[in-house]
Design a protein around this motif. Structure first.
Motif, PDB file in Angstrom:
ATOM      1  N   ALA A  88      57.321  -0.353  -7.882  1.00  0.00           N
ATOM      2  CA  ALA A  88      55.884  -0.131  -7.675  1.00  0.00           C
ATOM      3  C   ALA A  88      55.084  -1.365  -8.106  1.00  0.00           C
ATOM      4  N   ASP A  89      55.512  -1.995  -9.208  1.00  0.00           N
ATOM      5  CA  ASP A  89      54.829  -3.216  -9.665  1.00  0.00           C
ATOM      6  C   ASP A  89      54.982  -4.338  -8.640  1.00  0.00           C
ATOM      7  N   VAL A  90      56.173  -4.501  -8.138  1.00  0.00           N
ATOM      8  CA  VAL A  90      56.420  -5.533  -7.126  1.00  0.00           C
ATOM      9  C   VAL A  90      55.628  -5.219  -5.862  1.00  0.00           C
ATOM     10  N   GLY A  91      55.566  -3.951  -5.496  1.00  0.00           N
ATOM     11  CA  GLY A  91      54.805  -3.542  -4.313  1.00  0.00           C
ATOM     12  C   GLY A  91      53.321  -3.839  -4.455  1.00  0.00           C
ATOM     13  N   ARG A  92      52.767  -3.632  -5.672  1.00  0.00           N
ATOM     14  CA  ARG A  92      51.355  -3.947  -5.899  1.00  0.00           C
ATOM     15  C   ARG A  92      51.093  -5.440  -5.782  1.00  0.00           C
ATOM     16  N   VAL A  93      52.013  -6.257  -6.279  1.00  0.00           N
ATOM     17  CA  VAL A  93      51.850  -7.711  -6.170  1.00  0.00           C
ATOM     18  C   VAL A  93      51.894  -8.130  -4.704  1.00  0.00           C
ATOM     19  N   VAL A  94      52.852  -7.609  -3.956  1.00  0.00           N
ATOM     20  CA  VAL A  94      52.970  -7.949  -2.539  1.00  0.00           C
ATOM     21  C   VAL A  94      51.734  -7.458  -1.774  1.00  0.00           C
ATOM     22  N   ALA A  95      51.252  -6.264  -2.115  1.00  0.00           N
ATOM     23  CA  ALA A  95      50.049  -5.738  -1.454  1.00  0.00           C
ATOM     24  C   ALA A  95      48.832  -6.610  -1.749  1.00  0.00           C
ATOM     25  N   MET A  96      48.718  -7.112  -2.977  1.00  0.00           N
ATOM     26  CA  MET A  96      47.584  -7.972  -3.323  1.00  0.00           C
ATOM     27  C   MET A  96      47.673  -9.307  -2.587  1.00  0.00           C
ATOM     28  N   VAL A  97      48.870  -9.862  -2.464  1.00  0.00           N
ATOM     29  CA  VAL A  97      49.046 -11.112  -1.712  1.00  0.00           C
ATOM     30  C   VAL A  97      48.691 -10.881  -0.243  1.00  0.00           C
ATOM     31  N   ALA A  98      49.120  -9.759   0.320  1.00  0.00           N
ATOM     32  CA  ALA A  98      48.800  -9.441   1.713  1.00  0.00           C
ATOM     33  C   ALA A  98      47.299  -9.229   1.891  1.00  0.00           C
ATOM     34  N   ALA A  99      46.660  -8.577   0.918  1.00  0.00           N
ATOM     35  CA  ALA A  99      45.210  -8.373   1.001  1.00  0.00           C
ATOM     36  C   ALA A  99      44.477  -9.705   0.945  1.00  0.00           C
ATOM     37  N   PHE A 100      44.937 -10.620   0.113  1.00  0.00           N
ATOM     38  CA  PHE A 100      44.297 -11.929   0.033  1.00  0.00           C
ATOM     39  C   PHE A 100      44.498 -12.711   1.326  1.00  0.00           C
TER      40      PHE A 100
ATOM     41  N   LEU B   5      42.032 -14.564   6.496  1.00  0.00           N
ATOM     42  CA  LEU B   5      42.036 -14.517   7.956  1.00  0.00           C
ATOM     43  C   LEU B   5      40.734 -13.958   8.541  1.00  0.00           C
ATOM     44  N   VAL B   6      40.055 -13.062   7.827  1.00  0.00           N
ATOM     45  CA  VAL B   6      38.847 -12.436   8.383  1.00  0.00           C
ATOM     46  C   VAL B   6      37.551 -13.061   7.888  1.00  0.00           C
ATOM     47  N   LEU B   7      37.613 -14.101   7.077  1.00  0.00           N
ATOM     48  CA  LEU B   7      36.380 -14.728   6.577  1.00  0.00           C
ATOM     49  C   LEU B   7      35.468 -15.177   7.719  1.00  0.00           C
ATOM     50  N   GLU B   8      35.984 -15.932   8.646  1.00  0.00           N
ATOM     51  CA  GLU B   8      35.162 -16.450   9.749  1.00  0.00           C
ATOM     52  C   GLU B   8      34.788 -15.364  10.759  1.00  0.00           C
ATOM     53  N   PRO B   9      35.757 -14.573  11.257  1.00  0.00           N
ATOM     54  CA  PRO B   9      35.381 -13.591  12.293  1.00  0.00           C
ATOM     55  C   PRO B   9      34.418 -12.499  11.803  1.00  0.00           C
ATOM     56  N   LEU B  10      34.647 -11.966  10.613  1.00  0.00           N
ATOM     57  CA  LEU B  10      33.803 -10.880  10.124  1.00  0.00           C
ATOM     58  C   LEU B  10      32.610 -11.365   9.306  1.00  0.00           C
ATOM     59  N   GLY B  11      32.711 -12.524   8.730  1.00  0.00           N
ATOM     60  CA  GLY B  11      31.660 -13.021   7.847  1.00  0.00           C
ATOM     61  C   GLY B  11      32.076 -12.873   6.400  1.00  0.00           C
ATOM     62  N   TYR B  12      31.510 -13.725   5.591  1.00  0.00           N
ATOM     63  CA  TYR B  12      31.866 -13.731   4.180  1.00  0.00           C
ATOM     64  C   TYR B  12      31.484 -12.429   3.490  1.00  0.00           C
TER      65      TYR B  12
ATOM     66  N   GLY C 254      35.315  -6.054   1.603  1.00  0.00           N
ATOM     67  CA  GLY C 254      36.581  -5.393   1.914  1.00  0.00           C
ATOM     68  C   GLY C 254      37.695  -5.786   0.963  1.00  0.00           C
ATOM     69  N   PHE C 255      37.798  -7.082   0.657  1.00  0.00           N
ATOM     70  CA  PHE C 255      38.859  -7.522  -0.260  1.00  0.00           C
ATOM     71  C   PHE C 255      38.651  -6.935  -1.649  1.00  0.00           C
ATOM     72  N   THR C 256      37.415  -6.916  -2.113  1.00  0.00           N
ATOM     73  CA  THR C 256      37.140  -6.361  -3.443  1.00  0.00           C
ATOM     74  C   THR C 256      37.495  -4.884  -3.491  1.00  0.00           C
ATOM     75  N   LEU C 257      37.132  -4.143  -2.457  1.00  0.00           N
ATOM     76  CA  LEU C 257      37.452  -2.718  -2.401  1.00  0.00           C
ATOM     77  C   LEU C 257      38.967  -2.496  -2.408  1.00  0.00           C
ATOM     78  N   ILE C 258      39.684  -3.231  -1.563  1.00  0.00           N
ATOM     79  CA  ILE C 258      41.144  -3.084  -1.489  1.00  0.00           C
ATOM     80  C   ILE C 258      41.798  -3.498  -2.803  1.00  0.00           C
ATOM     81  N   ALA C 259      41.313  -4.588  -3.415  1.00  0.00           N
ATOM     82  CA  ALA C 259      41.889  -5.040  -4.685  1.00  0.00           C
ATOM     83  C   ALA C 259      41.673  -4.001  -5.788  1.00  0.00           C
ATOM     84  N   LEU C 260      40.506  -3.376  -5.811  1.00  0.00           N
ATOM     85  CA  LEU C 260      40.269  -2.324  -6.806  1.00  0.00           C
ATOM     86  C   LEU C 260      41.211  -1.134  -6.594  1.00  0.00           C
TER      87      LEU C 260
END
Length: 155
Positions: A80-92, A97-104, A110-116
């Motif tokens: 579960a710990d490894v999965g959380r690290v991988v999920a955080m890397v994927a979220a980052f 990838l979405v900074l330009e298309p969606l806007g900062y 979205g990143f803050t919500l997912i990271a929380l």
């Protein structure tokens, strides 16, 4: 209480990393001072470089004297710990990838919500209030610091 001898060893990987960062800082400072000695040009760079070198010295002393832990003392990572690290890397990665298309603003929200959520936050009020306020603060800070416009969707 038994009289035990605390063994110490050098932590080479982190020591080499901070030494590399300090070396890059010194090279950058030397290059900047070679171009101009004007206080206006070195106002932020030189104190920051000295701070980096001071932090390097403190960290290097610590890495040269790392205590050796017994194998049973360190907690083992669960899947579960490894999965959380991988999920955080994927979220980052998704954030980048979405900074330009969606806007900062939306990307930061979205990143803050997912990271929380990945970090274990379950308070609905915190999940509803913190990400938009954090996004607003970051975008406003960027606008104060960066002299050119960058893409936003809502703000």
């Amino acid at each position: 209480m038994p009289d035990t001898v605390m063994r110490r060893r050098v932590s080479w990987a982190p020591l080499l990393l901070v030494t590399l960062l300090a070396g890059v800082t010194v090279a950058y400072l030397i290059e900047a001072r070679g171009v101009s000695l004007s206080p206006q040009n070195l106002l932020l760079l030189q104190p920051t470089a000295w701070l980096v070198l001071l932090l390097w010295a403190v960290l290097a002393i610590g890495y040269l004297r790392t205590p050796v832990l017994a194998p049973e003392e360190g907690p083992a990572e669960s899947w579960a710990d490894v999965g959380r690290v991988v999920a955080m890397v994927a979220a980052f990665a998704g954030f980048i990838l979405v900074l330009e298309p969606l806007g900062y603003d939306i990307a930061i929200w979205g990143f803050t919500l997912i990271a929380l959520i990945i970090g274990g936050e379950r308070n609905v009020i915190a999940l509803a209030i913190f990400p938009p306020l954090f996004s607003l603060a970051i975008v406003h800070g960027f606008r104060l610091l960066v002299p050119y416009p960058f893409p936003t969707s809502l703000i």
